[in-house]
Design a protein around this motif. Structure first.
Motif, PDB file in Angstrom:
ATOM      1  N   THR A  81       0.781  -1.194  -0.194  1.00  0.00           N
ATOM      2  CA  THR A  81       0.153  -0.002  -0.058  1.00  0.00           C
ATOM      3  C   THR A  81       0.921   1.382  -0.111  1.00  0.00           C
ATOM      4  O   THR A  81       1.694   1.419   0.654  1.00  0.00           O
ATOM      5  CB  THR A  81      -0.967   0.316   1.105  1.00  0.00           C
ATOM      6  OG1 THR A  81      -1.778  -1.181   1.063  1.00  0.00           O
ATOM      7  CG2 THR A  81      -1.677   1.248   1.168  1.00  0.00           C
ATOM      8  N   TYR A  82       0.583   2.177  -0.926  1.00  0.00           N
ATOM      9  CA  TYR A  82       1.424   3.301  -0.946  1.00  0.00           C
ATOM     10  C   TYR A  82       0.595   4.450  -1.423  1.00  0.00           C
ATOM     11  O   TYR A  82      -0.184   4.396  -2.513  1.00  0.00           O
ATOM     12  CB  TYR A  82       2.547   3.133  -1.797  1.00  0.00           C
ATOM     13  CG  TYR A  82       3.508   4.443  -2.080  1.00  0.00           C
ATOM     14  CD1 TYR A  82       4.093   5.148  -0.967  1.00  0.00           C
ATOM     15  CD2 TYR A  82       3.642   4.958  -3.255  1.00  0.00           C
ATOM     16  CE1 TYR A  82       4.740   6.244  -1.323  1.00  0.00           C
ATOM     17  CE2 TYR A  82       4.417   6.069  -3.553  1.00  0.00           C
ATOM     18  CZ  TYR A  82       4.855   6.745  -2.526  1.00  0.00           C
ATOM     19  OH  TYR A  82       5.741   7.960  -2.563  1.00  0.00           O
ATOM     20  N   ASN A  83       0.521   5.579  -0.840  1.00  0.00           N
ATOM     21  CA  ASN A  83      -0.312   6.669  -1.454  1.00  0.00           C
ATOM     22  C   ASN A  83      -1.705   6.524  -1.729  1.00  0.00           C
ATOM     23  O   ASN A  83      -2.133   6.954  -2.525  1.00  0.00           O
ATOM     24  CB  ASN A  83       0.523   7.460  -2.660  1.00  0.00           C
ATOM     25  CG  ASN A  83       0.188   8.786  -2.758  1.00  0.00           C
ATOM     26  OD1 ASN A  83      -0.211   9.488  -1.912  1.00  0.00           O
ATOM     27  ND2 ASN A  83       0.617   9.356  -4.036  1.00  0.00           N
ATOM     28  N   GLY A  84      -2.183   5.664  -0.961  1.00  0.00           N
ATOM     29  CA  GLY A  84      -3.587   5.383  -1.006  1.00  0.00           C
ATOM     30  C   GLY A  84      -4.049   4.268  -1.817  1.00  0.00           C
ATOM     31  O   GLY A  84      -5.215   4.006  -2.018  1.00  0.00           O
ATOM     32  N   LYS A  85      -3.113   3.776  -2.458  1.00  0.00           N
ATOM     33  CA  LYS A  85      -3.169   2.569  -3.532  1.00  0.00           C
ATOM     34  C   LYS A  85      -2.828   1.123  -2.987  1.00  0.00           C
ATOM     35  O   LYS A  85      -1.605   1.419  -2.361  1.00  0.00           O
ATOM     36  CB  LYS A  85      -2.495   3.092  -4.882  1.00  0.00           C
ATOM     37  CG  LYS A  85      -2.866   4.433  -5.348  1.00  0.00           C
ATOM     38  CD  LYS A  85      -4.338   4.087  -6.026  1.00  0.00           C
ATOM     39  CE  LYS A  85      -4.644   5.549  -6.619  1.00  0.00           C
ATOM     40  NZ  LYS A  85      -6.045   5.487  -7.185  1.00  0.00           N
ATOM     41  N   THR A  86      -3.593   0.333  -3.134  1.00  0.00           N
ATOM     42  CA  THR A  86      -3.057  -1.049  -2.640  1.00  0.00           C
ATOM     43  C   THR A  86      -3.140  -1.814  -3.805  1.00  0.00           C
ATOM     44  O   THR A  86      -3.995  -1.906  -4.491  1.00  0.00           O
ATOM     45  CB  THR A  86      -3.878  -1.655  -1.659  1.00  0.00           C
ATOM     46  OG1 THR A  86      -4.197  -0.697  -0.431  1.00  0.00           O
ATOM     47  CG2 THR A  86      -3.549  -3.237  -1.220  1.00  0.00           C
ATOM     48  N   GLY A  87      -2.060  -2.565  -3.991  1.00  0.00           N
ATOM     49  CA  GLY A  87      -1.679  -3.350  -5.246  1.00  0.00           C
ATOM     50  C   GLY A  87      -0.575  -4.217  -5.252  1.00  0.00           C
ATOM     51  O   GLY A  87       0.015  -4.445  -4.178  1.00  0.00           O
ATOM     52  N   TRP A  88       0.135  -4.476  -6.513  1.00  0.00           N
ATOM     53  CA  TRP A  88       1.136  -5.416  -6.426  1.00  0.00           C
ATOM     54  C   TRP A  88       2.231  -4.998  -6.957  1.00  0.00           C
ATOM     55  O   TRP A  88       1.912  -4.179  -8.159  1.00  0.00           O
ATOM     56  CB  TRP A  88       0.925  -6.879  -7.080  1.00  0.00           C
ATOM     57  CG  TRP A  88      -0.299  -7.699  -6.292  1.00  0.00           C
ATOM     58  CD1 TRP A  88      -1.732  -7.377  -6.232  1.00  0.00           C
ATOM     59  CD2 TRP A  88       0.063  -8.877  -5.373  1.00  0.00           C
ATOM     60  NE1 TRP A  88      -2.100  -8.291  -5.394  1.00  0.00           N
ATOM     61  CE2 TRP A  88      -1.083  -9.145  -4.977  1.00  0.00           C
ATOM     62  CE3 TRP A  88       1.196  -9.171  -5.131  1.00  0.00           C
ATOM     63  CZ2 TRP A  88      -1.334 -10.303  -4.138  1.00  0.00           C
ATOM     64  CZ3 TRP A  88       1.158 -10.276  -4.237  1.00  0.00           C
ATOM     65  CH2 TRP A  88      -0.028 -10.893  -3.590  1.00  0.00           C
ATOM     66  N   ALA A  89       3.499  -5.043  -6.520  1.00  0.00           N
ATOM     67  CA  ALA A  89       4.722  -4.301  -7.233  1.00  0.00           C
ATOM     68  C   ALA A  89       5.720  -5.625  -7.271  1.00  0.00           C
ATOM     69  O   ALA A  89       5.735  -6.254  -6.321  1.00  0.00           O
ATOM     70  CB  ALA A  89       5.197  -3.393  -6.197  1.00  0.00           C
ATOM     71  N   SER A  90       6.698  -5.261  -8.223  1.00  0.00           N
ATOM     72  CA  SER A  90       7.523  -6.420  -8.413  1.00  0.00           C
ATOM     73  C   SER A  90       8.671  -6.376  -7.332  1.00  0.00           C
ATOM     74  O   SER A  90       9.202  -5.545  -6.903  1.00  0.00           O
ATOM     75  CB  SER A  90       8.252  -5.865  -9.823  1.00  0.00           C
ATOM     76  OG  SER A  90       9.465  -6.760 -10.071  1.00  0.00           O
ATOM     77  N   ALA A  91       9.004  -7.526  -6.950  1.00  0.00           N
ATOM     78  CA  ALA A  91       9.835  -7.749  -5.839  1.00  0.00           C
ATOM     79  C   ALA A  91      11.337  -7.434  -6.364  1.00  0.00           C
ATOM     80  O   ALA A  91      12.343  -7.298  -5.615  1.00  0.00           O
ATOM     81  CB  ALA A  91       9.964  -9.124  -5.361  1.00  0.00           C
ATOM     82  N   LYS A  92      11.493  -7.563  -7.690  1.00  0.00           N
ATOM     83  CA  LYS A  92      12.869  -7.216  -8.366  1.00  0.00           C
ATOM     84  C   LYS A  92      13.230  -5.724  -7.743  1.00  0.00           C
ATOM     85  O   LYS A  92      14.756  -5.511  -7.670  1.00  0.00           O
ATOM     86  CB  LYS A  92      12.945  -7.403  -9.724  1.00  0.00           C
ATOM     87  CG  LYS A  92      13.991  -7.207 -10.435  1.00  0.00           C
ATOM     88  CD  LYS A  92      13.755  -7.273 -11.930  1.00  0.00           C
ATOM     89  CE  LYS A  92      15.133  -7.053 -12.748  1.00  0.00           C
ATOM     90  NZ  LYS A  92      14.780  -7.252 -14.249  1.00  0.00           N
ATOM     91  N   TYR A  93      12.614  -5.082  -7.568  1.00  0.00           N
ATOM     92  CA  TYR A  93      12.829  -3.426  -7.270  1.00  0.00           C
ATOM     93  C   TYR A  93      12.465  -3.078  -5.972  1.00  0.00           C
ATOM     94  O   TYR A  93      12.252  -1.830  -5.642  1.00  0.00           O
ATOM     95  CB  TYR A  93      12.102  -2.541  -8.274  1.00  0.00           C
ATOM     96  CG  TYR A  93      12.562  -2.845  -9.770  1.00  0.00           C
ATOM     97  CD1 TYR A  93      13.625  -2.768 -10.331  1.00  0.00           C
ATOM     98  CD2 TYR A  93      11.462  -3.367 -10.383  1.00  0.00           C
ATOM     99  CE1 TYR A  93      13.800  -3.021 -11.761  1.00  0.00           C
ATOM    100  CE2 TYR A  93      11.702  -3.743 -11.894  1.00  0.00           C
ATOM    101  CZ  TYR A  93      12.969  -3.459 -12.461  1.00  0.00           C
ATOM    102  OH  TYR A  93      12.966  -3.767 -13.740  1.00  0.00           O
TER     103      TYR A  93
END
Length: 280
Positions: A81-93
């Motif tokens: 969760t970041y800046n009001g958005k919850t979703g999926w982000a690449s673990a690579k970064y």
């Protein structure tokens, strides 16, 4: 035909599970979404997506250097969760960040060390109007900064004074919160560039006398005005003398000043990572 329908259904459930975080017993056999509790730091600017994969649409973006909390992991993707958005982000970064202040190499200063601790952001009496830190927040900083501040306090003691600490290490997430409200670089550092508080190498301080009374200074803490600046010409002789003495003992042990805030001092040793660990 029955087998084909069952296979399609399993595929649909798998994709729905990735996006919603809910998985069935069928998909659990293939790949389980793991529950995690991690603080991660973005090593590059990256997207937040609806699901765990590049084929899912973008719903947000994480800036480089920002810390996020991850709650789930699935096949190289974290749910954040970041800046009001919850979703999926690449673990690579996303890389692991310290979980607490001790792991981050910070130390606590207390009143047993000879200071007066009055963390304003652990109260509602600050420019934000609400608590930014928990009530029992600690005055944290790097070991080298703490060592220098202790030396400055000994110099203050020779005149019968003590250093009062208003703020020290400040989590990056709090710095962002302040920036969104003020967005004035003179008084709130831009979090991604120069937030030395979030490195644990900046302190906001004043002086108190033997009875614990604050010495008269140009302004109160966090007075975002010209009077708080070091070049203000209309200070009384007493105020100027007090500010000059505080400046003298702080710079003598290795701190530097900024022009807009008489209470703010930076440790010259700024080769430290930005952090977002709790202040407790």
């Amino acid at each position: 035909m029955t087998l084909l329908i069952a296979g399609c259904l399993s595929f649909t459930l798998l994709m729905g599970g990735v996006e919603s975080g809910v998985i069935s017993s069928t998909t659990a056999e293939a790949a389980t979404i793991q529950k995690v509790e991690k603080t991660l730091k973005a090593t590059a600017q990256l997207n937040i997506r609806k699901g765990a994969g590049v084929k899912y649409s973008k719903i947000g973006q994480i800036d480089q250097g920002v810390f996020v909390k991850a709650t789930q992991y699935y096949k190289g993707w974290y749910k954040v969760t970041y800046n009001g958005k919850t979703g999926w982000a690449s673990a690579k970064y996303l890389k692991n960040a310290p979980a607490d202040y001790k792991e981050a190499g910070l130390v606590e200063l207390t009143e047993k060390d000879g200071f007066v601790i009055d963390l304003h952001y652990a109260t509602k009496s600050n420019f934000m109007g609400y608590r930014l830190y928990p009530k029992k927040a600690k005055a944290l900083m790097t070991k080298s900064t703490a060592k220098k501040l202790k030396k400055a306090n000994k110099l203050a003691n020779k005149k019968g004074y003590k250093i009062k600490i208003w703020d020290a290490y400040r989590p990056l997430s709090v710095q962002w919160e302040m920036w969104y409200k003020i967005q004035n670089h003179m008084y709130v550092a831009y979090p991604l560039l120069d937030s030395k508080h979030s490195k644990g190498v900046s302190v906001d301080v004043t002086l108190v006398d033997k009875k614990g009374r604050e010495l008269t200074m140009p302004t109160k803490f966090d007075s975002f005005s010209k009077k708080a600046g070091r070049t203000y010409k209309k200070n009384s002789k007493k105020v100027q003398k007090n500010m000059n003495f505080l400046t003298k003992i702080m710079t003598e042990v290795g701190f530097t000043t900024i022009s807009s805030e008489w209470w703010h001092y930076n440790d010259k040793n700024v080769n430290q990572p930005t952090l977002d660990v709790p202040v407790k």
